[in-house]
Design a protein around this motif. Structure first.
Motif, PDB file in Angstrom:
ATOM      1  N   VAL A 298       3.604   4.466   2.457  1.00  0.00           N
ATOM      2  CA  VAL A 298       2.298   5.102   2.665  1.00  0.00           C
ATOM      3  C   VAL A 298       2.444   6.570   2.299  1.00  0.00           C
ATOM      4  CG1 VAL A 298       0.461   5.625   4.301  1.00  0.00           C
ATOM      5  CG2 VAL A 298       1.727   3.470   4.492  1.00  0.00           C
ATOM      6  N   ILE A 299       1.738   7.002   1.272  1.00  0.00           N
ATOM      7  CA  ILE A 299       1.916   8.351   0.748  1.00  0.00           C
ATOM      8  C   ILE A 299       0.566   9.037   0.623  1.00  0.00           C
ATOM      9  CG2 ILE A 299       3.964   7.628  -0.540  1.00  0.00           C
ATOM     10  CD1 ILE A 299       2.249   7.800  -3.099  1.00  0.00           C
ATOM     11  N   THR A 300       0.637  10.349   0.459  1.00  0.00           N
ATOM     12  CA  THR A 300      -0.523  11.184   0.166  1.00  0.00           C
ATOM     13  C   THR A 300      -0.143  12.128  -0.951  1.00  0.00           C
ATOM     14  OG1 THR A 300      -1.325  11.081   2.452  1.00  0.00           O
ATOM     15  CG2 THR A 300      -2.159  12.868   1.067  1.00  0.00           C
ATOM     16  N   VAL A 301      -0.894  12.083  -2.050  1.00  0.00           N
ATOM     17  CA  VAL A 301      -0.655  12.956  -3.188  1.00  0.00           C
ATOM     18  C   VAL A 301      -2.001  13.502  -3.634  1.00  0.00           C
ATOM     19  CG1 VAL A 301      -0.614  10.901  -4.674  1.00  0.00           C
ATOM     20  CG2 VAL A 301       0.186  13.093  -5.566  1.00  0.00           C
ATOM     21  N   GLY A 302      -2.168  14.821  -3.507  1.00  0.00           N
ATOM     22  CA  GLY A 302      -3.439  15.431  -3.844  1.00  0.00           C
ATOM     23  C   GLY A 302      -4.540  14.904  -2.944  1.00  0.00           C
ATOM     24  N   GLN A 303      -5.595  14.398  -3.560  1.00  0.00           N
ATOM     25  CA  GLN A 303      -6.714  13.842  -2.810  1.00  0.00           C
ATOM     26  C   GLN A 303      -6.598  12.337  -2.594  1.00  0.00           C
ATOM     27  OE1 GLN A 303     -10.288  14.356  -5.078  1.00  0.00           O
ATOM     28  NE2 GLN A 303      -9.403  13.551  -6.973  1.00  0.00           N
ATOM     29  N   PHE A 304      -5.487  11.763  -3.020  1.00  0.00           N
ATOM     30  CA  PHE A 304      -5.300  10.323  -2.910  1.00  0.00           C
ATOM     31  C   PHE A 304      -4.324  10.017  -1.779  1.00  0.00           C
ATOM     32  CE2 PHE A 304      -5.927  11.325  -7.440  1.00  0.00           C
ATOM     33  CZ  PHE A 304      -7.149  10.685  -7.640  1.00  0.00           C
ATOM     34  N   SER A 305      -4.653   8.969  -1.041  1.00  0.00           N
ATOM     35  CA  SER A 305      -3.806   8.550   0.061  1.00  0.00           C
ATOM     36  C   SER A 305      -3.915   7.045   0.203  1.00  0.00           C
ATOM     37  CB  SER A 305      -4.216   9.227   1.365  1.00  0.00           C
ATOM     38  OG  SER A 305      -3.403   8.790   2.440  1.00  0.00           O
ATOM     39  N   GLY A 306      -2.783   6.394   0.503  1.00  0.00           N
ATOM     40  CA  GLY A 306      -2.818   4.950   0.689  1.00  0.00           C
ATOM     41  C   GLY A 306      -1.433   4.346   0.592  1.00  0.00           C
ATOM     42  N   LYS A 307      -1.405   3.031   0.562  1.00  0.00           N
ATOM     43  CA  LYS A 307      -0.166   2.262   0.505  1.00  0.00           C
ATOM     44  C   LYS A 307       0.172   1.935  -0.943  1.00  0.00           C
ATOM     45  CE  LYS A 307       1.723  -2.186   2.046  1.00  0.00           C
ATOM     46  NZ  LYS A 307       1.413  -3.431   2.812  1.00  0.00           N
ATOM     47  N   VAL A 308       1.415   2.136  -1.328  1.00  0.00           N
ATOM     48  CA  VAL A 308       1.856   1.862  -2.692  1.00  0.00           C
ATOM     49  C   VAL A 308       1.942   0.345  -2.872  1.00  0.00           C
ATOM     50  CG1 VAL A 308       3.685   2.182  -4.391  1.00  0.00           C
ATOM     51  CG2 VAL A 308       3.122   4.030  -2.801  1.00  0.00           C
ATOM     52  N   THR A 309       1.134  -0.185  -3.773  1.00  0.00           N
ATOM     53  CA  THR A 309       1.135  -1.628  -4.048  1.00  0.00           C
ATOM     54  C   THR A 309       1.758  -1.964  -5.393  1.00  0.00           C
ATOM     55  OG1 THR A 309      -1.118  -1.468  -4.955  1.00  0.00           O
ATOM     56  CG2 THR A 309      -0.893  -1.994  -2.613  1.00  0.00           C
ATOM     57  N   GLN A 310       1.707  -1.041  -6.356  1.00  0.00           N
ATOM     58  CA  GLN A 310       2.301  -1.276  -7.673  1.00  0.00           C
ATOM     59  C   GLN A 310       2.904   0.027  -8.189  1.00  0.00           C
ATOM     60  OE1 GLN A 310      -0.179  -3.260 -10.618  1.00  0.00           O
ATOM     61  NE2 GLN A 310      -1.406  -4.212  -9.012  1.00  0.00           N
ATOM     62  N   ASN A 312       3.975   0.955 -11.838  1.00  0.00           N
ATOM     63  CA  ASN A 312       4.051   0.582 -13.242  1.00  0.00           C
ATOM     64  C   ASN A 312       4.698   1.707 -14.035  1.00  0.00           C
ATOM     65  OD1 ASN A 312       2.719  -1.941 -12.858  1.00  0.00           O
ATOM     66  ND2 ASN A 312       0.785  -0.848 -12.716  1.00  0.00           N
ATOM     67  N   THR A 313       4.924   1.452 -15.311  1.00  0.00           N
ATOM     68  CA  THR A 313       5.587   2.449 -16.139  1.00  0.00           C
ATOM     69  C   THR A 313       4.707   3.655 -16.406  1.00  0.00           C
ATOM     70  OG1 THR A 313       4.858   1.190 -18.074  1.00  0.00           O
ATOM     71  CG2 THR A 313       7.087   0.780 -17.255  1.00  0.00           C
ATOM     72  N   ARG A 314       3.392   3.536 -16.295  1.00  0.00           N
ATOM     73  CA  ARG A 314       2.499   4.658 -16.575  1.00  0.00           C
ATOM     74  C   ARG A 314       1.801   5.181 -15.340  1.00  0.00           C
ATOM     75  NH1 ARG A 314      -2.659   5.914 -17.620  1.00  0.00           N
ATOM     76  NH2 ARG A 314      -3.350   3.805 -17.164  1.00  0.00           N
ATOM     77  N   TYR A 315       1.529   4.340 -14.369  1.00  0.00           N
ATOM     78  CA  TYR A 315       0.760   4.765 -13.202  1.00  0.00           C
ATOM     79  C   TYR A 315       1.244   4.007 -11.973  1.00  0.00           C
ATOM     80  CZ  TYR A 315      -1.699   0.400 -14.135  1.00  0.00           C
ATOM     81  OH  TYR A 315      -1.989  -0.921 -14.367  1.00  0.00           O
ATOM     82  N   THR A 316       0.803   4.522 -10.814  1.00  0.00           N
ATOM     83  CA  THR A 316       1.094   3.907  -9.528  1.00  0.00           C
ATOM     84  C   THR A 316      -0.221   3.623  -8.828  1.00  0.00           C
ATOM     85  OG1 THR A 316       3.229   5.038  -9.318  1.00  0.00           O
ATOM     86  CG2 THR A 316       2.214   4.237  -7.288  1.00  0.00           C
ATOM     87  N   VAL A 317      -0.319   2.465  -8.199  1.00  0.00           N
ATOM     88  CA  VAL A 317      -1.554   2.036  -7.543  1.00  0.00           C
ATOM     89  C   VAL A 317      -1.407   2.244  -6.040  1.00  0.00           C
ATOM     90  CG1 VAL A 317      -3.144   0.129  -7.147  1.00  0.00           C
ATOM     91  CG2 VAL A 317      -1.990   0.344  -9.356  1.00  0.00           C
ATOM     92  N   LEU A 318      -2.390   2.959  -5.458  1.00  0.00           N
ATOM     93  CA  LEU A 318      -2.437   3.189  -4.015  1.00  0.00           C
ATOM     94  C   LEU A 318      -3.627   2.441  -3.436  1.00  0.00           C
ATOM     95  CD1 LEU A 318      -1.759   7.047  -3.777  1.00  0.00           C
ATOM     96  CD2 LEU A 318      -0.113   5.168  -3.793  1.00  0.00           C
ATOM     97  N   LEU A 319      -3.388   1.686  -2.377  1.00  0.00           N
ATOM     98  CA  LEU A 319      -4.450   0.965  -1.681  1.00  0.00           C
ATOM     99  C   LEU A 319      -4.793   1.719  -0.413  1.00  0.00           C
ATOM    100  CD1 LEU A 319      -6.277  -1.516  -1.355  1.00  0.00           C
ATOM    101  CD2 LEU A 319      -4.378  -2.668  -0.205  1.00  0.00           C
ATOM    102  N   GLY A 320      -6.005   2.291  -0.392  1.00  0.00           N
ATOM    103  CA  GLY A 320      -6.437   3.061   0.753  1.00  0.00           C
ATOM    104  C   GLY A 320      -6.831   2.192   1.928  1.00  0.00           C
ATOM    105  N   GLY A 321      -7.000   2.818   3.087  1.00  0.00           N
ATOM    106  CA  GLY A 321      -7.410   2.074   4.265  1.00  0.00           C
ATOM    107  C   GLY A 321      -8.798   1.491   4.161  1.00  0.00           C
ATOM    108  N   ASP A 322      -9.642   2.049   3.270  1.00  0.00           N
ATOM    109  CA  ASP A 322     -10.987   1.530   3.064  1.00  0.00           C
ATOM    110  C   ASP A 322     -11.046   0.447   1.994  1.00  0.00           C
ATOM    111  OD1 ASP A 322     -10.343   3.165   0.983  1.00  0.00           O
ATOM    112  OD2 ASP A 322     -12.087   4.479   1.145  1.00  0.00           O
ATOM    113  N   GLY A 323      -9.876   0.033   1.487  1.00  0.00           N
ATOM    114  CA  GLY A 323      -9.840  -1.021   0.482  1.00  0.00           C
ATOM    115  C   GLY A 323      -9.973  -0.540  -0.949  1.00  0.00           C
ATOM    116  N   ILE A 324     -10.153   0.758  -1.151  1.00  0.00           N
ATOM    117  CA  ILE A 324     -10.306   1.308  -2.497  1.00  0.00           C
ATOM    118  C   ILE A 324      -8.922   1.574  -3.086  1.00  0.00           C
ATOM    119  CG2 ILE A 324     -11.219   3.225  -3.865  1.00  0.00           C
ATOM    120  CD1 ILE A 324     -13.413   3.544  -1.817  1.00  0.00           C
ATOM    121  N   GLU A 325      -8.702   1.101  -4.321  1.00  0.00           N
ATOM    122  CA  GLU A 325      -7.441   1.313  -5.015  1.00  0.00           C
ATOM    123  C   GLU A 325      -7.530   2.550  -5.897  1.00  0.00           C
ATOM    124  OE1 GLU A 325      -5.391  -3.053  -5.470  1.00  0.00           O
ATOM    125  OE2 GLU A 325      -6.815  -2.448  -7.003  1.00  0.00           O
TER     126      GLU A 325
END
Length: 466
Positions: A298-310, A312-325
């Motif tokens: 569970v990380i926070t970077v800039g304005q994004f916060s959530g659980k790391v789900t993926q 990838n080689t180019r990006y990382t996907v964060l799943l927020g508590g509200d369900g928004i990726e």
């Protein structure tokens, strides 16, 4: 027309006879002899044996899957069933091939010569479906594009098999060889272009299939760190695709030294226009190798916060508590600051605040609030809650109840709400007054409020004890 006259008609055109006419002539010969019955019996027997074997194999695998703890997932069962369906035409073709080898010593086997390619084409179609769905339909979702791709593949396979059976394939190949397309100073036939395209497509699909199988196998190895598994999976898939492209180009006769020019052009393009893409690509491997982030953190970077789900080689996907990726470029995770709530210690501290009246005995209420908070699920028992007096507020005493949780990946909103509810129930049970602001509006000179000199004042104070 009798069978003999029908045959004589074809023999009279022997000089202009085509492979298709040869095929028909062979069938006419077989139908005039008892050999056709033996071939039909062999085909039926091979189909029956294949069906019985596959049915027994399916029953054995089903019993083993039911005996496994934990039970096998639906996706694995579907994948196994799809692979078993390939065995029926494969076994039939093998049995027919063996039967044709021994039966050809005693009689003609023209019918078996057609049945074997038909079974082979059926096996090829089913194997193609299995590979394509294994790559592009990982979670059982078959899109319309996927269905269209399967239909195109089926048509190509059956069309090629029809050309092979009728003997028209050599003539079609010679016709495509005669059509030459100028490419710069060189001339390339259409047959060579199609062969190159098919070789590249087949080897690429096989490489992607092997990469998917490698990915699944690595993800099941619990002894390896999750980041290391992801790195090995990504690098393995990239190596497989690169090798497939190089091998396919070599098979069609393309000199690999010409790729040096392309490599130079790619380097220039990388330096000018693809800097961000290259930076994100390299950052992805750095993140995976240094293990600063792992899937589930569970990380926070800039304005994004959530659980790391993926990752990838180019990006990382964060799943927020509200369900928004949120899709975060990997460069942000390397060049900027990142708050990781579960890097080396998954315990995080949370707090709830409440105000009580000045007449409250805090030495009595503190243990009650701590006990109520400790009884809330997800609140850590190893680090018990603690209540503190924060400040002397304008309306009452401001208290803070701090507590620890060990599962930040499950969110903090629910546990905070449960703690606040437990605090509120405790205050109500012990009749503790919770002050709140009360506004009182006074109009001076109400009788002459319409006069120019009329004024109004507003005072604020805590509500009185009911």
């Amino acid at each position: 027309m009798s069978t003999r006259s029908f045959r004589n008609t074809f023999q009279s055109h022997a000089m202009n006879q085509t492979p298709l006419l040869n095929l028909i002539t062979d069938f006419v010969d077989d139908f005039r002899q008892p050999a056709i019955l033996w071939q039909a019996l062999v085909i039926i027997a091979c189909l029956a044996l294949s069906w019985i074997f596959v049915r027994q194999l399916r029953a054995v695998l089903a019993r083993r899957a039911d005996a496994v703890v934990p039970p096998v997932s639906v996706e694995v069962r579907t994948r196994t069933e799809s692979f078993i369906r390939i065995l029926t035409p494969v076994l039939t073709a093998l049995l027919l091939g063996v039967s044709q080898h021994f039966l050809a010593r005693f009689q003609s086997v023209n019918l078996l010569g057609i049945a074997i390619p038909l079974c082979t084409s059926m096996a090829l179609v089913r194997f193609g479906f299995y590979v394509l769905r294994r790559i592009f339909a990982r979670h059982g979702e078959i899109s319309p594009v996927m269905l269209l791709l399967e239909k195109v593949f089926t048509i190509i396979v059956w069309l090629g098999m029809a050309l092979y059976i009728t003997g028209l394939w050599p003539e079609l190949h010679a016709f495509l060889e005669s059509i030459v397309v100028p490419l710069g100073r060189n001339k390339v036939s259409v047959a060579a272009i199609l062969q190159a395209a098919i070789s590249v497509a087949v080897l690429m699909v096989l490489a992607m299939w092997a990469g998917t199988a490698l990915d699944d196998r690595l993800m099941k190895m619990q002894g390896l760190h999750s980041s290391l598994r992801v790195v090995m999976s990504r690098m393995g898939r990239a190596v497989l695709i690169l090798v497939s492209v190089l091998v396919s180009l070599s098979l069609v006769g393309i000199d690999l030294t010409v790729l040096s020019v392309f490599g130079g052009a790619f380097g220039v393009a990388l330096g000018f226009g693809l800097q961000k893409i290259a930076a994100n690509f390299v950052s992805g491997f750095i993140i995976l190798l240094d293990r600063s982030l792992t899937i589930g953190d569970v990380i926070t970077v800039g304005q994004f916060s959530g659980k790391v789900t993926q990752i990838n080689t180019r990006y990382t996907v964060l799943l927020g508590g509200d369900g928004i990726e949120s899709i975060v470029p990997n460069e942000m995770l390397i060049s900027g600051g990142v708050q990781n709530m579960s890097l080396s210690n998954r315990m995080i501290w949370l707090s709830a605040t409440v105000s009580v009246g000045y007449d409250t005995d805090i030495d009595v209420i503190f243990p009650l609030l701590e006990e109520a908070t400790a009884n809330v699920p997800r609140v850590s028992k190893s680090k018990p809650p603690s209540a503190t007096l924060v400040r002397f507020g304008a309306d009452g005493l401001d208290l803070q109840i701090g507590f620890w949780i060990s599962d930040p990946e499950n969110g903090t909103g629910v546990v905070k709400s449960n703690v606040n509810r437990a605090i509120w129930r405790t205050l109500q049970e012990h009749s503790v007054f919770v002050p709140f602001p009360q506004r009182e509006l006074r109009i001076i000179g109400a009788a002459s409020s319409a006069l120019p000199g009329a004024t109004a004042t507003e005072t604020t104070g805590p509500a009185s004890q009911p």
